[in-house]
Scaffold this motif. Structure first.
Motif: not given
Ligand code: ADP
Ligand code: MG
Length: 585
Positions: A177-186, A209-211, A526-529, A544-548, A553-555
């Motif tokens: 996914g593009s940067t900021g799309s929610g990969k690290s959260w997933t 050091g994001e995790y 959508d972000t997180g989808e 729709r991925i549930q928030e961890p 750290n998003s950085g």
């Molecule tokens: N599942 C989610 N639900 C809600 N918001 C999310 C979700 N995943 C990501 N986000 C939002 O998007 C931002 C970027 O997510 P991140 O996982 O860091 O993106 P990536 O690793 O793809 O660059 C997070 O800081 C958060 O605000």
């Protein structure tokens, strides 16, 4: 109880044509057509009672009377045959069969087509309660205990999206996914769930050091030693990782020590090989390792003394041998040919940023040390001495970027080799989470030897890992820049919003043919989808991925907000100083 109970008057339409796994459905009722959407599900009556074919809507076309007239005008101009009267069509690709009952089991979904639909068969939209029930069937991942759940379906918020945790790791996975799309959260969400399992076993390559914020019983943090750690006597038990140079295989060492463009490179490589074998042999002799002496190779993880290696190289570099005439001397074969390599080696050895390789504690130069390192990194929670931390997050943020591929792949090789050399009945499966994979498993090595070494190791893991219980989870914002051989071995795809056209086309190629159209939503997610396709999910689905619980750290820096502040902390002097010292602390 059967999920699908057809009522003729609720039919969406009838089958007009069938082509392998694609059907065209004629829809009479315009209202019903309007409610249809791409990627929604339809069900078709099958010729076998108790079986239902499930389709995924790919295309919806409506030819209104108005369009038809203008269409006809144009057609007249070029003398085309007249279009048929009003036709509202839905194209769907068939993706599986729901069977009311198989033996004792009710409502079984199979990803195969047990029958094909017949012309004029009735088709129904899967919506409302029926959709909820169907999703429940789909997500009823077999097996006891905790299941891998990522979130909820976009199509039905009440249905939880489960993945088959065996298949997800067995057959490798990618998260893109593009940067900021929610990969690290997933990734954090997956890790969090895995961490709760009593014998979980994983390594996470955390490049920035994001995790760090992820904590809990199942999770431990390690950091590859940085300049600030050198000499402070902290080690494995403190979460500080040294990776001795003697663990590097021959190719990796050559990459570090020999400059390919040097005209003496082949000589230097040869000498290094010869000398290292000598050094390893003398180490084994000193330590009375008779059995090892008979079988070791240059790639065996056996310590050797760097001092002794340098002494020997210097000797060869200045060696004089007896000349043709008695009493005369001439320069040895390698006289002066090793100077540049020796200088390079001296530089590396004293470079504080590479301290984790060369500035080792006494223990780290011993044979037994590899067992300590391996037990720390490669044992699952239950096998850890403190019964904690089967998920090991390794922070590489202080490793210089030019050698990052060498160091990450060193740990990859360690994991793979140990699994390979473990007897099958004792093998405990482990997953390697490779965040920012494009940085160390690139598509093209571009003449960079460190990349070549790393690509080779990860390709091997991708191809053979399954046999030895090593699963890869490749995470990247630039799938087009990740090694394609590795990607093509991954049978599970979690793709988040993807805007770059090149990246989209790489992902499209990984999708099954029947789902080509599915990828059109990639830029719209959508972000997180996420779109999830593959072995681990019975149906390709939008989730729709549930928030961890603990967020990585998003950085991300909020420029405008920072600029809005009236004061900011001055740190320039410190920065200049830290840069000189190569130490942030
Ligand atoms: N599942 C989610 N639900 C809600 N918001 C999310 C979700 N995943 C990501 N986000 C939002 O998007 C931002 C970027 O997510 P991140 O996982 O860091 O993106 P990536 O690793 O793809 O660059 C997070 O800081 C958060 O605000
Ligand atoms: Mg990220």
């Amino acid at each position: 109880m059967a999920i699908f109970k057809y009522k003729d008057e609720e039919a969406l339409g009838i089958v007009l044509s069938v082509d392998t796994a694609t059907v065209i459905i004629k829809v009479a009722d315009l209202d019903k057509l309007r409610r249809m959407q791409v990627n929604r599900l339809v069900v078709l009556q099958s010729s076998k009672p108790g079986q239902h074919l499930i389709g995924l809507v790919q295309k919806i076309t409506r030819s209104s009377v108005e369009q038809e007239q203008t269409g006809q005008k144009e057609a007249d101009e070029v003398e085309m045959p007249a279009l048929p009267p009003q036709l509202n069509l839905v194209r769907a690709s068939l993706i599986g069969t729901l069977i009311d009952r198989v033996g004792m089991k009710e409502n079984v979904f199979r990803r195969t087509l047990e029958t094909v639909p017949e012309i004029d068969a009735k088709c129904f939209a899967v919506e409302g309660d029926v959709l909820t029930q169907f999703m429940r069937v789909i997500t009823n991942v077999p097996g006891e205990g905790q299941k891998l759940s990522l979130g909820h379906y976009t199509l039905d918020e009440n249905a939880e999206a489960f993945l088959n945790g065996n298949k997800f790791f067995q057959r490798h996975a990618v998260i893109v996914g593009s940067t900021g799309s929610g990969k690290s959260w997933t990734t954090a969400r997956i890790l969090e769930q895995a961490a709760a399992l009593p014998s979980v076993n994983s390594l996470v390559f955390d490049i920035h050091g994001e995790y760090m914020p992820l904590t809990g019983n199942g999770i431990k943090h390690y950091r590859v030693a940085g300049t600030g750690d050198l000499g402070n006597k902290k080690g494995l038990v403190d979460g500080i990782l040294y990776l001795p140079y003697w663990l590097l295989d021959y190719e990796a060492l050559i990459t570090m020590l020999v400059d390919r463009s040097d005209q003496n490179a082949p000589n230097q490589a040869m000498i290094i090989a010869r000398t290292i074998v000598q050094m390893k042999r003398s180490f084994l002799e000193t330590n009375s390792q008779k059995e090892l002496l008979e079988n070791f190779t240059i790639d065996s993880p056996v310590p050797f003394s760097m001092d002794a290696l340098l002494t020997e190289l210097n000797r060869l570099n200045s060696e004089m041998v007896p000349g043709a005439k008695a009493g005369t001397e001439k320069q040895g074969d390698f006289h002066g040919k090793l100077s540049r390599m020796i200088a390079r080696l001296e530089n590396k050895r004293t470079d504080r940023r590479l301290g984790f390789l060369f500035q080792l504690s006494e223990e780290a130069t011993q044979l037994s040390w590899l067992s300590d390192l391996s037990r720390t990194l490669l044992a699952g929670t239950c096998q850890q001495t403190d019964k904690k931390g089967g998920i090991k997050i390794i922070d590489f943020s202080e490793v210089p970027s030019d050698i990052l591929p060498l160091i990450v792949s060193l740990i990859g090789r360690l994991a793979f080799s140990l699994q390979q050399w473990t007897v099958p009945e004792k093998r405990h499966p482990m997953a390697l989470f490779c965040d920012e994979a494009h940085l160390y498993i690139p598509e093209r090595a571009e003449g960079d030897a460190a990349n070549e070494v790393s690509i080779k190791i990860f390709e091997k893991i991708a191809k053979e890992g399954r046999k030895y219980g090593v699963g890869l989870v490749v995470i990247s914002q630039r799938p087009s820049e990740v090694n394609h051989t590795v990607l093509s071995q991954c049978n599970n795809l979690v793709t988040m919003r993807l805007t770059n056209a090149e990246d989209q086309s790489v992902i499209r190629r990984l999708l099954p043919d029947s789902l080509g159209g599915f990828s059109d939503v990639l830029p719209l997610l959508d972000t997180g989808e996420a779109l999830i396709v593959g072995d681990a999910s019975l149906l390709p689905s939008r989730v729709r991925i549930q928030e961890p619980n603990a967020k990585p750290n998003s950085g991300t820096v909020d420029f405008w907000d920072k600029w809005l502040e009236r004061e900011y902390k001055e740190g320039i002097n410190e920065a200049v100083n830290a840069w000189r010292k190569q130490n942030l602390k």
